[in-house]
Design a protein around this motif. Structure first.
Motif, PDB file in Angstrom:
ATOM      1  N   VAL A  12       0.841  -1.200   0.000  1.00 42.20           N
ATOM      2  CA  VAL A  12       0.000   0.000   0.000  1.00 42.20           C
ATOM      3  C   VAL A  12       0.877   1.252   0.000  1.00 42.20           C
ATOM      4  O   VAL A  12       0.680   2.165  -0.809  1.00 42.20           O
ATOM      5  N   MET A  13       1.866   1.291   0.895  1.00 44.65           N
ATOM      6  CA  MET A  13       2.728   2.474   0.978  1.00 44.65           C
ATOM      7  C   MET A  13       3.519   2.674  -0.309  1.00 44.65           C
ATOM      8  O   MET A  13       3.774   3.811  -0.711  1.00 44.65           O
ATOM      9  N   SER A  14       3.886   1.593  -0.982  1.00 39.38           N
ATOM     10  CA  SER A  14       4.615   1.725  -2.248  1.00 39.38           C
ATOM     11  C   SER A  14       3.818   2.542  -3.249  1.00 39.38           C
ATOM     12  O   SER A  14       4.372   3.375  -3.971  1.00 39.38           O
ATOM     13  N   ARG A  15       2.513   2.321  -3.284  1.00 41.11           N
ATOM     14  CA  ARG A  15       1.666   3.091  -4.195  1.00 41.11           C
ATOM     15  C   ARG A  15       1.551   4.546  -3.744  1.00 41.11           C
ATOM     16  O   ARG A  15       1.628   5.459  -4.558  1.00 41.11           O
ATOM     17  N   VAL A  16       1.373   4.750  -2.454  1.00 40.99           N
ATOM     18  CA  VAL A  16       1.257   6.116  -1.938  1.00 40.99           C
ATOM     19  C   VAL A  16       2.544   6.886  -2.240  1.00 40.99           C
ATOM     20  O   VAL A  16       2.494   8.036  -2.682  1.00 40.99           O
ATOM     21  N   TRP A  17       3.701   6.257  -2.012  1.00 38.69           N
ATOM     22  CA  TRP A  17       4.983   6.913  -2.293  1.00 38.69           C
ATOM     23  C   TRP A  17       5.169   7.141  -3.794  1.00 38.69           C
ATOM     24  O   TRP A  17       5.597   8.204  -4.207  1.00 38.69           O
TER      25      TRP A  17
END
Length: 146
Positions: A12-17
């Motif tokens: 999830v964080m990979s997409r947000v970043w």
């Protein structure tokens, strides 16, 4: 020091970043569904947990939220490396072992980063660095490398 992200939190964080903008649960869900079967409520729960842990901030938009990263992936990676290094009983040996695991590209990135952190040097450059490239036959840009 932040606790390392779990697999789904990292996904999830990979997409947000990567997107580097406020995102909705629906956007993250649709992108994750290209790789795995996952429910809307699961993504919503993960983003809520990331908010509670301080990884993302959120702002209400209608009945939903938009989530945005609090810091960068680079800052997260640096914090993980710093934590691992600080736990060593021999930090110098840990660094030597870490450098030994690095690819040539990673070592070059490290060298570039050290130059950025050190800034302009006032001391005299080493002898080989002062030899013009044309006069240094070992240089890739020297006469033999052209």
């Amino acid at each position: 020091m932040p606790r390392p992200l779990g697999d789904l939190e990292d996904a999830v964080m990979s997409r947000v970043w990567k997107w580097n903008r406020p995102v909705t649960v629906r956007e993250v869900l649709e992108d994750l569904q290209q790789e795995r079967s996952i429910a809307y409520t699961t993504v919503m729960t993960v983003l809520d947990n990331l908010h509670q842990k301080g990884w993302v901030r959120r702002e209400a938009e209608g009945r939903a939220y938009r989530y945005e990263a609090v810091s960068t992936r680079a800052a997260y990676a640096a914090a993980l490396m710093n934590d691992a290094w600080s736990q060593s009983d021999n930090p110098a040996a840990a660094l030597v072992a870490f450098f030994g695991m690095m690819s040539e590209e990673q070592r070059q990135a490290l060298s570039d980063a050290v130059r950025i952190v050190e800034g302009p040097q006032t001391r005299e450059a080493p002898q080989e660095a002062r030899i013009p490239r044309e006069e240094n036959p070992g240089s890739a840009e020297g006469p033999a490398g052209r």
